[in-house]
Design a protein around this motif. Structure first.
Motif, PDB file in Angstrom:
ATOM      1  N   ASP A 229     -32.617 -11.607  66.750  1.00  0.00           N
ATOM      2  CA  ASP A 229     -34.061 -11.598  66.941  1.00  0.00           C
ATOM      3  C   ASP A 229     -34.426 -12.015  68.355  1.00  0.00           C
ATOM      4  O   ASP A 229     -35.309 -11.429  68.991  1.00  0.00           O
ATOM      5  CB  ASP A 229     -34.727 -12.532  65.917  1.00  0.00           C
ATOM      6  CG  ASP A 229     -34.559 -12.000  64.496  1.00  0.00           C
ATOM      7  OD1 ASP A 229     -34.280 -10.791  64.356  1.00  0.00           O
ATOM      8  OD2 ASP A 229     -34.689 -12.791  63.549  1.00  0.00           O
ATOM      9  N   CYS A 230     -33.751 -13.043  68.853  1.00  0.00           N
ATOM     10  CA  CYS A 230     -34.022 -13.504  70.217  1.00  0.00           C
ATOM     11  C   CYS A 230     -33.661 -12.431  71.239  1.00  0.00           C
ATOM     12  O   CYS A 230     -34.381 -12.217  72.216  1.00  0.00           O
ATOM     13  CB  CYS A 230     -33.247 -14.789  70.498  1.00  0.00           C
ATOM     14  SG  CYS A 230     -33.784 -16.198  69.508  1.00  0.00           S
ATOM     15  N   THR A 231     -32.548 -11.703  71.006  1.00  0.00           N
ATOM     16  CA  THR A 231     -32.133 -10.654  71.948  1.00  0.00           C
ATOM     17  C   THR A 231     -33.150  -9.531  71.989  1.00  0.00           C
ATOM     18  O   THR A 231     -33.506  -9.025  73.068  1.00  0.00           O
ATOM     19  CB  THR A 231     -30.756 -10.105  71.539  1.00  0.00           C
ATOM     20  OG1 THR A 231     -29.820 -11.190  71.483  1.00  0.00           O
ATOM     21  CG2 THR A 231     -30.276  -9.064  72.525  1.00  0.00           C
ATOM     22  N   VAL A 232     -33.636  -9.103  70.832  1.00  0.00           N
ATOM     23  CA  VAL A 232     -34.640  -8.036  70.784  1.00  0.00           C
ATOM     24  C   VAL A 232     -35.919  -8.472  71.490  1.00  0.00           C
ATOM     25  O   VAL A 232     -36.529  -7.713  72.258  1.00  0.00           O
ATOM     26  CB  VAL A 232     -34.931  -7.655  69.313  1.00  0.00           C
ATOM     27  CG1 VAL A 232     -36.101  -6.682  69.237  1.00  0.00           C
ATOM     28  CG2 VAL A 232     -33.690  -7.027  68.679  1.00  0.00           C
ATOM     29  N   LEU A 233     -36.323  -9.697  71.256  1.00  0.00           N
ATOM     30  CA  LEU A 233     -37.544 -10.197  71.890  1.00  0.00           C
ATOM     31  C   LEU A 233     -37.401 -10.229  73.406  1.00  0.00           C
ATOM     32  O   LEU A 233     -38.308  -9.814  74.140  1.00  0.00           O
ATOM     33  CB  LEU A 233     -37.857 -11.594  71.355  1.00  0.00           C
ATOM     34  CG  LEU A 233     -39.115 -12.268  71.919  1.00  0.00           C
ATOM     35  CD1 LEU A 233     -40.344 -11.426  71.589  1.00  0.00           C
ATOM     36  CD2 LEU A 233     -39.260 -13.669  71.352  1.00  0.00           C
ATOM     37  N   THR A 239     -38.587  -5.160  79.287  1.00  0.00           N
ATOM     38  CA  THR A 239     -39.049  -3.781  79.473  1.00  0.00           C
ATOM     39  C   THR A 239     -40.521  -3.731  79.879  1.00  0.00           C
ATOM     40  O   THR A 239     -40.908  -3.018  80.809  1.00  0.00           O
ATOM     41  CB  THR A 239     -38.837  -2.979  78.179  1.00  0.00           C
ATOM     42  OG1 THR A 239     -37.447  -3.035  77.813  1.00  0.00           O
ATOM     43  CG2 THR A 239     -39.249  -1.527  78.364  1.00  0.00           C
ATOM     44  N   LEU A 240     -41.341  -4.489  79.182  1.00  0.00           N
ATOM     45  CA  LEU A 240     -42.768  -4.515  79.524  1.00  0.00           C
ATOM     46  C   LEU A 240     -42.991  -5.048  80.931  1.00  0.00           C
ATOM     47  O   LEU A 240     -43.826  -4.540  81.682  1.00  0.00           O
ATOM     48  CB  LEU A 240     -43.519  -5.385  78.499  1.00  0.00           C
ATOM     49  CG  LEU A 240     -43.569  -4.835  77.068  1.00  0.00           C
ATOM     50  CD1 LEU A 240     -44.287  -5.813  76.146  1.00  0.00           C
ATOM     51  CD2 LEU A 240     -44.286  -3.484  77.040  1.00  0.00           C
ATOM     52  N   ALA A 241     -42.237  -6.090  81.298  1.00  0.00           N
ATOM     53  CA  ALA A 241     -42.375  -6.649  82.643  1.00  0.00           C
ATOM     54  C   ALA A 241     -41.967  -5.625  83.706  1.00  0.00           C
ATOM     55  O   ALA A 241     -42.616  -5.510  84.759  1.00  0.00           O
ATOM     56  CB  ALA A 241     -41.531  -7.921  82.769  1.00  0.00           C
ATOM     57  N   LEU A 243     -42.070  -2.301  83.442  1.00  0.00           N
ATOM     58  CA  LEU A 243     -43.104  -1.267  83.533  1.00  0.00           C
ATOM     59  C   LEU A 243     -44.315  -1.755  84.317  1.00  0.00           C
ATOM     60  O   LEU A 243     -44.874  -1.035  85.160  1.00  0.00           O
ATOM     61  CB  LEU A 243     -43.528  -0.832  82.124  1.00  0.00           C
ATOM     62  CG  LEU A 243     -42.476  -0.047  81.313  1.00  0.00           C
ATOM     63  CD1 LEU A 243     -42.993   0.219  79.906  1.00  0.00           C
ATOM     64  CD2 LEU A 243     -42.136   1.269  82.011  1.00  0.00           C
ATOM     65  N   LEU A 244     -44.739  -2.968  84.056  1.00  0.00           N
ATOM     66  CA  LEU A 244     -45.880  -3.529  84.774  1.00  0.00           C
ATOM     67  C   LEU A 244     -45.589  -3.641  86.268  1.00  0.00           C
ATOM     68  O   LEU A 244     -46.433  -3.321  87.111  1.00  0.00           O
ATOM     69  CB  LEU A 244     -46.228  -4.897  84.188  1.00  0.00           C
ATOM     70  CG  LEU A 244     -47.411  -5.622  84.835  1.00  0.00           C
ATOM     71  CD1 LEU A 244     -48.688  -4.798  84.691  1.00  0.00           C
ATOM     72  CD2 LEU A 244     -47.600  -7.006  84.191  1.00  0.00           C
ATOM     73  N   LEU A 245     -44.379  -4.094  86.603  1.00  0.00           N
ATOM     74  CA  LEU A 245     -43.992  -4.199  88.012  1.00  0.00           C
ATOM     75  C   LEU A 245     -43.962  -2.833  88.690  1.00  0.00           C
ATOM     76  O   LEU A 245     -44.388  -2.683  89.838  1.00  0.00           O
ATOM     77  CB  LEU A 245     -42.619  -4.876  88.109  1.00  0.00           C
ATOM     78  CG  LEU A 245     -42.068  -5.112  89.519  1.00  0.00           C
ATOM     79  CD1 LEU A 245     -43.010  -6.023  90.299  1.00  0.00           C
ATOM     80  CD2 LEU A 245     -40.675  -5.714  89.436  1.00  0.00           C
ATOM     81  N   LEU A 246     -43.487  -1.807  87.974  1.00  0.00           N
ATOM     82  CA  LEU A 246     -43.451  -0.455  88.532  1.00  0.00           C
ATOM     83  C   LEU A 246     -44.848   0.070  88.820  1.00  0.00           C
ATOM     84  O   LEU A 246     -45.103   0.680  89.870  1.00  0.00           O
ATOM     85  CB  LEU A 246     -42.720   0.472  87.553  1.00  0.00           C
ATOM     86  CG  LEU A 246     -42.520   1.929  88.006  1.00  0.00           C
ATOM     87  CD1 LEU A 246     -41.701   1.969  89.293  1.00  0.00           C
ATOM     88  CD2 LEU A 246     -41.840   2.732  86.903  1.00  0.00           C
ATOM     89  N   VAL A 247     -45.780  -0.195  87.908  1.00  0.00           N
ATOM     90  CA  VAL A 247     -47.163   0.247  88.117  1.00  0.00           C
ATOM     91  C   VAL A 247     -47.768  -0.443  89.328  1.00  0.00           C
ATOM     92  O   VAL A 247     -48.435   0.178  90.174  1.00  0.00           O
ATOM     93  CB  VAL A 247     -47.992  -0.032  86.843  1.00  0.00           C
ATOM     94  CG1 VAL A 247     -49.477   0.224  87.114  1.00  0.00           C
ATOM     95  CG2 VAL A 247     -47.515   0.859  85.704  1.00  0.00           C
ATOM     96  N   LEU A 248     -47.540  -1.756  89.439  1.00  0.00           N
ATOM     97  CA  LEU A 248     -48.074  -2.493  90.583  1.00  0.00           C
ATOM     98  C   LEU A 248     -47.494  -1.987  91.903  1.00  0.00           C
ATOM     99  O   LEU A 248     -48.204  -1.840  92.906  1.00  0.00           O
ATOM    100  CB  LEU A 248     -47.786  -3.991  90.415  1.00  0.00           C
ATOM    101  CG  LEU A 248     -48.527  -4.682  89.270  1.00  0.00           C
ATOM    102  CD1 LEU A 248     -48.080  -6.130  89.159  1.00  0.00           C
ATOM    103  CD2 LEU A 248     -50.034  -4.623  89.491  1.00  0.00           C
ATOM    104  N   LEU A 249     -46.192  -1.721  91.926  1.00  0.00           N
ATOM    105  CA  LEU A 249     -45.571  -1.198  93.135  1.00  0.00           C
ATOM    106  C   LEU A 249     -46.139   0.172  93.520  1.00  0.00           C
ATOM    107  O   LEU A 249     -46.342   0.465  94.703  1.00  0.00           O
ATOM    108  CB  LEU A 249     -44.050  -1.106  92.935  1.00  0.00           C
ATOM    109  CG  LEU A 249     -43.288  -2.439  92.913  1.00  0.00           C
ATOM    110  CD1 LEU A 249     -41.821  -2.206  92.599  1.00  0.00           C
ATOM    111  CD2 LEU A 249     -43.440  -3.166  94.241  1.00  0.00           C
ATOM    112  N   SER A 250     -46.374   1.025  92.534  1.00  0.00           N
ATOM    113  CA  SER A 250     -46.943   2.345  92.811  1.00  0.00           C
ATOM    114  C   SER A 250     -48.335   2.231  93.419  1.00  0.00           C
ATOM    115  O   SER A 250     -48.671   2.908  94.404  1.00  0.00           O
ATOM    116  CB  SER A 250     -46.995   3.173  91.521  1.00  0.00           C
ATOM    117  OG  SER A 250     -45.709   3.322  90.968  1.00  0.00           O
TER     118      SER A 250
END
Length: 359
Positions: A229-233, A239-241, A243-250
């Motif tokens: 459970d901890c690994t999945v979390l 992954t979300l972090a 994606l957010l970083l990629l959007v900010l960089l773009s």
């Protein structure tokens, strides 16, 4: 003959009245070896002179009504006066009780009456769960063994799993007595369902709190599930972090590109801007000439022309720009001749020579 029966009757009434005036409390006392035992003896009969305390019919302490506690050879036994309304009271104190003290305790008022109480001395042993902390797979049957040794009387043994008592039907008990001391053994089998603490408790009636020994049971499947459970979390969060970083960089890249594109100009663009601004507006307005929209610089390396244009722009004052004087002398003036010089002379005989590049 009638007087003798009357005297006997009066004597019996007096004896019964004296008995009702004497009390020994508590009637029964249970302690653990090493604890302190206390008994109280009180009477409202003032006729007594000596009070004797006995352990198992053996006198151990004497109290004189006038002088108090008489010296004794037993340092663990003493007495103290206690308060009680309308009665005389003495408290018998037995320190550091032993198994040999168990039996009757008596308070004897000389020539008046005697009262007895019961003293029970219990022995506290030890308790232990064999083995160390256990590791088991979920659903596996795990065996636990417990032993309570050196107790008197026979102790009460109880299993406890995850702070809950186990039913007596789920474990067995065997008892062994040696040298008047009891040893109790027990086995418990439980199915590993979840991680918990398995404890074994032993006690006798005189103990305020049972003695306990415990070990930990860790269920492997439960640990693995928690780790998964901890690994999945962690994976989802990463992954979300990302994606957010990629959007900010773009977004930052697009903004920086737009700024650099607006701010970036070549030296040729700057020179053309100066030329068009100066000759197209300032000179045309001052001289009354027309702007040639088809003019372009044929050579970007014409240093002399650039110096003349820039220098002239910095020195000219458009508010005081003089009107171009009349032509006094010119030699073969042509609109298509470059690099020719034309002389001008003002009416007031002041000669000024100006160099103008004619296109």
């Amino acid at each position: 003959m009638e007087i003798l029966p009357l005297l006997v009757l009066v004597l019996s009434w007096w004896t019964e009245a004296a008995r009702t005036q004497m009390h020994l409390t508590p009637a029964s006392l249970t302690v653990v070896v090493g604890d302190e035992a206390r008994f109280r003896c009180s009477t409202s009969n003032t006729a007594w002179t000596l009070m004797t305390w006995l352990l198992g019919n053996r006198p151990v302490l004497t109290i004189d009504k006038q002088n108090g506690v008489l010296p004794t050879i037993n340092a663990n036994i003493t007495a103290a006066k206690c308060s009680k309304p309308k009665a005389e009271c003495w408290e018998f104190i037995l320190r550091h009780t032993e198994r040999s003290h168990q039996g009757q305790v008596a308070c004897d008022l000389q020539l008046i009456d005697r009262r007895t109480a019961e003293l029970l001395v219990q022995e506290k042993g030890n308790v232990k769960v064999f083995g160390e902390n256990r590791l088991a797979f979920k659903g596996e049957l795990v065996l636990f063994q417990c032993q309570a040794a050196g107790w008197y009387p026979e102790p009460t043994l109880q299993w406890q799993v995850h702070d809950k008592k186990v039913s007596r039907d789920e474990y067995n008990i065997s008892t062994e007595e040696k040298e008047n001391l009891f040893t109790v053994s027990s086995n418990l089998s439980i199915q590993a369902g979840r991680s918990s603490v398995v404890g074994c408790l032993a006690s006798v009636s005189a103990l305020r709190k049972p003695l306990e020994s415990s070990v930990s049971l860790t269920v492997v499947a439960e640990v693995l599930e928690e780790e998964e459970d901890c690994t999945v979390l962690v994976a989802v969060t990463a992954t979300l972090a990302a994606l957010l970083l990629l959007v900010l960089l773009s977004i930052c890249t697009v903004l920086c590109y737009r700024r650099s594109r607006k701010a970036k100009k070549t030296p040729q663009d700057v020179l053309r801007s100066h030329q068009s601004g100066f000759w197209g507006s300032s000179v045309a307005e001052a001289t009354g000439g027309n702007v040639n929209p088809g003019f372009s610089s044929e050579s970007t390396t014409d240093v002399d022309s650039s110096e003349i244009i820039v220098g002239t722009r910095s020195q000219m004052n458009f508010d005081t720009f003089r009107k171009v004087p009349d032509v006094v002398h010119s030699s073969s003036f042509s609109l298509h001749t470059e690099g020719r010089n034309t002389e001008f002379q003002e009416d007031n005989a002041v000669s000024n020579v100006r160099r103008i590049t004619t296109v």
